[in-house]
Design a protein around this motif. Structure first.
Motif, PDB file in Angstrom:
ATOM      1  N   ALA A 123       0.880  -1.169   0.000  1.00  0.00           N
ATOM      2  CA  ALA A 123       0.000   0.000   0.000  1.00  0.00           C
ATOM      3  C   ALA A 123       0.918   1.220   0.000  1.00  0.00           C
TER       4      ALA A 123
ATOM      5  N   PHE B 245      -2.640   7.970   0.884  1.00  0.00           N
ATOM      6  CA  PHE B 245      -2.553   6.612   0.357  1.00  0.00           C
ATOM      7  C   PHE B 245      -3.097   6.628  -1.061  1.00  0.00           C
TER       8      PHE B 245
ATOM      9  N   THR C 211      -2.844   0.493  -3.782  1.00  0.00           N
ATOM     10  CA  THR C 211      -2.714  -0.759  -3.039  1.00  0.00           C
ATOM     11  C   THR C 211      -2.784  -1.892  -4.050  1.00  0.00           C
TER      12      THR C 211
ATOM     13  N   VAL D 290      -4.696  -2.474   4.458  1.00  0.00           N
ATOM     14  CA  VAL D 290      -5.459  -1.257   4.761  1.00  0.00           C
ATOM     15  C   VAL D 290      -5.635  -1.105   6.265  1.00  0.00           C
TER      16      VAL D 290
ATOM     17  N   LEU E 221      -3.957   1.886   8.518  1.00  0.00           N
ATOM     18  CA  LEU E 221      -4.815   2.810   9.255  1.00  0.00           C
ATOM     19  C   LEU E 221      -4.510   2.771  10.752  1.00  0.00           C
TER      20      LEU E 221
ATOM     21  N   VAL F 196      -5.355  10.650   7.464  1.00  0.00           N
ATOM     22  CA  VAL F 196      -5.302   9.836   6.248  1.00  0.00           C
ATOM     23  C   VAL F 196      -6.070  10.546   5.136  1.00  0.00           C
TER      24      VAL F 196
ATOM     25  N   PRO G 107      -7.413   9.379   1.597  1.00  0.00           N
ATOM     26  CA  PRO G 107      -7.573   8.165   0.796  1.00  0.00           C
ATOM     27  C   PRO G 107      -7.789   8.441  -0.695  1.00  0.00           C
TER      28      PRO G 107
ATOM     29  N   CYS H  38      -6.430   6.222  -2.913  1.00  0.00           N
ATOM     30  CA  CYS H  38      -6.608   4.830  -3.341  1.00  0.00           C
ATOM     31  C   CYS H  38      -8.073   4.425  -3.137  1.00  0.00           C
TER      32      CYS H  38
ATOM     33  N   PHE I  54      -8.749   2.245   0.028  1.00  0.00           N
ATOM     34  CA  PHE I  54      -8.771   3.004   1.284  1.00  0.00           C
ATOM     35  C   PHE I  54     -10.049   3.830   1.382  1.00  0.00           C
TER      36      PHE I  54
ATOM     37  N   HIS J  31     -12.991   1.575   2.214  1.00  0.00           N
ATOM     38  CA  HIS J  31     -12.916   1.119   3.604  1.00  0.00           C
ATOM     39  C   HIS J  31     -13.381   2.227   4.554  1.00  0.00           C
TER      40      HIS J  31
ATOM     41  N   TYR K 196     -13.464   4.051  12.623  1.00  0.00           N
ATOM     42  CA  TYR K 196     -12.082   4.534  12.579  1.00  0.00           C
ATOM     43  C   TYR K 196     -11.935   5.800  13.425  1.00  0.00           C
TER      44      TYR K 196
END
Length: 132
Positions: free
Chosen positions: A39, A53, A56, A72, A76, A86, A88, A90, A93, A96, A104
């Protein structure tokens, strides 16, 4: 940082943080040390507490073992430990965090949506890393 885990088959794997230049990566290796996936990320220079990110990938040979999700989750969790926000880019990510963002945040994590400047940073960093 090296975390020992098991994949969906029960096989041991390890997740490591690798910093070898402007592009860093969390990597996952199987028990014999074979690199199975990564990743990739860049840290933003303007805000030293943000990690973008952007890619991945798990080798097809290791597909179906849950390694991408493991990458992932470990990335994280490490971002929480390092007090990083973060970003994201990607899709993995982003998906998620779309599904598990409240959880999270409850664990102490922070994230924000990518901005055009984040995409430009990734493109420039990857291009410059390729030239090196």
């Amino acid at each position: 940082m090296t975390e020992q885990r098991t994949d969906r088959t029960g096989a041991p794997v390890s997740v490591d943080l690798r910093r070898t230049g402007a592009v860093g990566a969390y990597t996952v290796s199987v028990d014999d040390g074979t690199l199975a996936g990564r990743a990739d990320f860049v840290d933003t220079p303007r805000a030293t507490d943000e990690r973008v990110f952007f890619h991945t990938e798990v080798d097809a040979e290791f597909g179906g073992r849950g390694l991408a999700g493991l990458l992932v989750r470990e990335a994280l969790a490490d971002s929480i430990r390092r007090n990083l926000t973060v970003v994201p880019v990607c899709p993995l990510f982003a998906r998620h965090l779309e599904r598990h963002g409240d959880e999270y945040r409850a664990e102490g994590g922070r994230f924000r949506r990518p901005r055009p400047a984040d995409l430009a940073l990734v493109e420039e960093t990857v291009r410059n890393a390729g030239d090196a």
